[in-house]
Motif scaffolding. Structure first.
Motif, PDB file in Angstrom:
ATOM      1  N   ASN A 170      -1.661   9.244 -18.545  1.00 44.75           N
ATOM      2  CA  ASN A 170      -1.848  10.348 -20.369  1.00 44.75           C
ATOM      3  C   ASN A 170      -2.641  11.872 -19.911  1.00 44.75           C
ATOM      4  N   GLY A 171      -2.299  11.529 -17.894  1.00 42.15           N
ATOM      5  CA  GLY A 171      -3.007  12.741 -17.576  1.00 42.15           C
ATOM      6  C   GLY A 171      -4.766  12.480 -17.145  1.00 42.15           C
ATOM      7  N   GLN A 172      -4.887  10.996 -17.509  1.00 39.64           N
ATOM      8  CA  GLN A 172      -6.642  10.644 -16.838  1.00 39.64           C
ATOM      9  C   GLN A 172      -6.714  11.714 -14.964  1.00 39.64           C
ATOM     10  N   LEU A 173      -5.288  10.879 -14.573  1.00 39.02           N
ATOM     11  CA  LEU A 173      -5.471  10.953 -13.059  1.00 39.02           C
ATOM     12  C   LEU A 173      -5.012  12.233 -12.324  1.00 39.02           C
ATOM     13  N   CYS A 174      -4.810  13.311 -13.221  1.00 43.87           N
ATOM     14  CA  CYS A 174      -4.426  14.447 -13.044  1.00 43.87           C
ATOM     15  C   CYS A 174      -5.459  15.233 -11.149  1.00 43.87           C
ATOM     16  N   GLY A 175      -4.479  15.172 -10.539  1.00 48.87           N
ATOM     17  CA  GLY A 175      -5.991  15.542  -9.560  1.00 48.87           C
ATOM     18  C   GLY A 175      -5.875  13.988  -8.681  1.00 48.87           C
ATOM     19  N   ALA A 176      -5.998  14.016  -8.571  1.00 47.91           N
ATOM     20  CA  ALA A 176      -6.206  12.079  -8.048  1.00 47.91           C
ATOM     21  C   ALA A 176      -5.994  12.586  -6.093  1.00 47.91           C
ATOM     22  N   CYS A 177      -5.568  11.711  -5.396  1.00 48.68           N
ATOM     23  CA  CYS A 177      -4.993  11.865  -3.606  1.00 48.68           C
ATOM     24  C   CYS A 177      -4.793  10.405  -3.698  1.00 48.68           C
ATOM     25  N   TYR A 178      -3.914  10.837  -3.171  1.00 38.72           N
ATOM     26  CA  TYR A 178      -3.169   9.348  -2.869  1.00 38.72           C
ATOM     27  C   TYR A 178      -2.601   9.147  -1.235  1.00 38.72           C
ATOM     28  N   GLN A 179      -2.409   8.186  -0.542  1.00 39.14           N
ATOM     29  CA  GLN A 179      -2.015   8.611   0.895  1.00 39.14           C
ATOM     30  C   GLN A 179      -1.007   7.651   0.683  1.00 39.14           C
ATOM     31  N   LEU A 180       0.105   7.649   1.625  1.00 41.31           N
ATOM     32  CA  LEU A 180       0.998   6.929   1.211  1.00 41.31           C
ATOM     33  C   LEU A 180       1.403   7.180   3.227  1.00 41.31           C
ATOM     34  N   ARG A 181       2.533   5.732   2.974  1.00 40.34           N
ATOM     35  CA  ARG A 181       3.576   6.095   4.322  1.00 40.34           C
ATOM     36  C   ARG A 181       4.580   5.017   4.586  1.00 40.34           C
ATOM     37  N   CYS A 182       5.248   5.140   4.574  1.00 38.39           N
ATOM     38  CA  CYS A 182       6.293   4.278   4.577  1.00 38.39           C
ATOM     39  C   CYS A 182       7.471   3.903   5.844  1.00 38.39           C
ATOM     40  N   PHE A 183       8.088   2.295   6.115  1.00 39.19           N
ATOM     41  CA  PHE A 183       8.326   2.303   7.406  1.00 39.19           C
ATOM     42  C   PHE A 183       9.931   1.914   7.989  1.00 39.19           C
ATOM     43  N   ASN A 184      10.840   2.779   6.657  1.00 40.85           N
ATOM     44  CA  ASN A 184      12.724   2.502   7.885  1.00 40.85           C
ATOM     45  C   ASN A 184      12.593   3.204   8.697  1.00 40.85           C
ATOM     46  N   GLY A 185      13.817   3.265   8.946  1.00 34.05           N
ATOM     47  CA  GLY A 185      14.206   3.536  10.505  1.00 34.05           C
ATOM     48  C   GLY A 185      13.519   5.357  10.545  1.00 34.05           C
ATOM     49  N   ALA A 186      13.189   6.446   9.370  1.00 29.94           N
ATOM     50  CA  ALA A 186      13.487   7.767  10.059  1.00 29.94           C
ATOM     51  C   ALA A 186      12.138   8.107   9.073  1.00 29.94           C
ATOM     52  N   CYS A 187      11.395   7.136   9.204  1.00 31.30           N
ATOM     53  CA  CYS A 187       9.735   7.585   8.978  1.00 31.30           C
ATOM     54  C   CYS A 187       8.893   6.922  10.326  1.00 31.30           C
ATOM     55  N   SER A 188       8.108   8.402  10.354  1.00 31.71           N
ATOM     56  CA  SER A 188       7.307   8.305  11.354  1.00 31.71           C
ATOM     57  C   SER A 188       5.902   6.487  11.548  1.00 31.71           C
ATOM     58  N   ARG A 189       5.577   6.052   9.975  1.00 30.61           N
ATOM     59  CA  ARG A 189       4.430   4.854   9.861  1.00 30.61           C
ATOM     60  C   ARG A 189       3.067   6.181   9.829  1.00 30.61           C
ATOM     61  N   ASN A 190       2.836   7.606   9.838  1.00 33.40           N
ATOM     62  CA  ASN A 190       2.125   8.666   9.641  1.00 33.40           C
ATOM     63  C   ASN A 190       2.243   8.407   8.400  1.00 33.40           C
ATOM     64  N   PRO A 191       0.562   8.402   7.629  1.00 33.29           N
ATOM     65  CA  PRO A 191       0.486   8.636   6.522  1.00 33.29           C
ATOM     66  C   PRO A 191       0.040  10.403   5.816  1.00 33.29           C
TER      67      PRO A 191
ATOM     68  N   MET B 250       6.911  12.411   5.615  1.00 33.63           N
ATOM     69  CA  MET B 250       6.443  10.927   6.435  1.00 33.63           C
ATOM     70  C   MET B 250       7.661  10.682   7.519  1.00 33.63           C
ATOM     71  N   ALA B 251       8.175  11.548   7.468  1.00 31.21           N
ATOM     72  CA  ALA B 251       8.947  11.341   9.059  1.00 31.21           C
ATOM     73  C   ALA B 251       8.410  11.813  10.230  1.00 31.21           C
ATOM     74  N   LYS B 252       9.988  10.887  11.032  1.00 31.77           N
ATOM     75  CA  LYS B 252       9.928  11.513  12.555  1.00 31.77           C
ATOM     76  C   LYS B 252      10.300  12.979  12.687  1.00 31.77           C
ATOM     77  N   PRO B 253       9.610  13.400  14.139  1.00 31.86           N
ATOM     78  CA  PRO B 253      10.079  15.249  14.053  1.00 31.86           C
ATOM     79  C   PRO B 253      12.105  14.731  13.704  1.00 31.86           C
ATOM     80  N   GLY B 254      12.322  15.799  12.924  1.00 27.63           N
ATOM     81  CA  GLY B 254      13.644  16.125  13.080  1.00 27.63           C
ATOM     82  C   GLY B 254      13.958  15.336  12.415  1.00 27.63           C
ATOM     83  N   GLN B 255      13.791  14.372  11.318  1.00 28.83           N
ATOM     84  CA  GLN B 255      14.212  13.330  10.834  1.00 28.83           C
ATOM     85  C   GLN B 255      13.346  13.652   8.762  1.00 28.83           C
ATOM     86  N   ASP B 256      13.311  15.230   8.781  1.00 29.05           N
ATOM     87  CA  ASP B 256      12.595  14.779   7.783  1.00 29.05           C
ATOM     88  C   ASP B 256      13.837  14.916   6.307  1.00 29.05           C
ATOM     89  N   ASP B 257      14.701  15.778   6.655  1.00 31.10           N
ATOM     90  CA  ASP B 257      16.278  15.638   6.155  1.00 31.10           C
ATOM     91  C   ASP B 257      16.921  14.699   6.131  1.00 31.10           C
TER      92      ASP B 257
END
Length: 286
Positions: free
Chosen positions: A110-131, A159-166
């Motif tokens: 309900n808006g209490q976490l507006c401005g909170a920061c999160y670090q994400l990373r993914c692991f499928n084939g196009a993911c760089s695994r860098n957050p 989060m994608a590998k170089p050239g695989q963002d699309d």
């Protein structure tokens, strides 16, 4: 895959000046995935020798709490007002630079976490695994899962590998690992964007680019460098005050961080002759 991948147990996070001394105030909790938590082992020794603290590994053991899914469909259809948080056009400008996300119910609160920061990373084939690090600037009420991120296209592509963002964006929904981290906007001071509805009797402003917690527990306003502090009401990133009598700028704002309890004063940040819609910059940050 994110429920089993864990290639790095600890990461170093370079925290902003003045934040290190408060790291030990964060608490470890597994019941609340929104809490920032640090390794407090020998904290006083570690902090006296370094301007870094250790952030624990990504959460992976419980898929309902410690992993999440993201969509790449969030194209800021409400860009002009910055989504439900009320950041306006700031979401596409420095220092946000469109690295933003809409959060499902447990990530928006309900808006209490507006401005909170999160670090994400993914692991499928196009993911760089860098957050990548994103800021919550909008709500996603239709998201099907409690811990669900609806990312901007730029954030998803980051989060994608170089050239695989699309290729990554075209997958639509992917599973990710995530954790909340301190916000840090290099060289940025806290800004206050005066709401268009502000009048001599009513003041509202979106508070932007707060380092550290990223979220605020309370905001109070002082008029004309004198008198008492008056508590303001929260509406996402917008804080408002309606006293019923004419307000007398310049205004100073006292901000209290939601998790560390740190307090900072933006002295005379809103000048006399304030203009609704204008952004006023302070000279400080957490």
């Amino acid at each position: 895959q994110s429920s089993t991948q864990n290639t790095q147990s600890w990461l170093q996070y370079n925290i902003p000046p003045g934040f290190a001394g408060h790291a030990s105030q964060f608490t470890t909790t597994k019941s609340d995935p929104n809490s920032i938590y640090y390794n407090s082992h020998n904290a006083s020794t570690e902090l006296s020798n370094s301007n870094t603290v250790e952030i624990p590994k990504y959460k992976t053991t419980d898929k309902h709490i410690e992993s999440s899914r993201i969509e790449n469909t969030h194209e800021q259809s409400t860009r002009k007002r910055g989504g439900a948080c009320g950041y306006g056009g700031a979401v596409g400008q420095a220092p946000f630079w469109s690295m933003v996300a809409a959060g499902g119910p447990s990530l928006f609160r309900n808006g209490q976490l507006c401005g909170a920061c999160y670090q994400l990373r993914c692991f499928n084939g196009a993911c760089s695994r860098n957050p990548v690090t994103v800021t919550i600037t909008d709500s996603c009420p239709g998201c099907p899962e409690a811990f669900h991120f609806d990312l901007s296209g730029k954030a998803c592509g980051g989060m994608a590998k170089p050239g695989q963002d699309d290729q990554l964006r075209n997958r639509g929904v992917i599973q990710v690992q995530y954790r909340r981290v301190p916000c840090y906007y290099p060289n940025a001071k806290i800004a206050v964007q005066v709401h268009h509805g502000s009048t001599p009797y009513y003041f509202a402003g979106a508070i932007e680019f707060t380092n550290g917690d990223g979220t605020l527990k309370s905001v109070a306003l002082q008029q004309s460098n004198q008198g008492s502090w008056i508590a303001m009401q929260e509406a996402g990133a917008i804080w408002k005050l309606n006293t019923g009598f004419q307000l007398k700028p310049p205004f100073s704002l006292r901000l209290t961080a939601s998790m560390t309890g740190r307090t900072i004063v933006l002295q005379n940040v809103i000048p006399s002759g304030l203009q609704p819609g204008k952004v006023y910059w302070s000279s400080t940050n957490f």
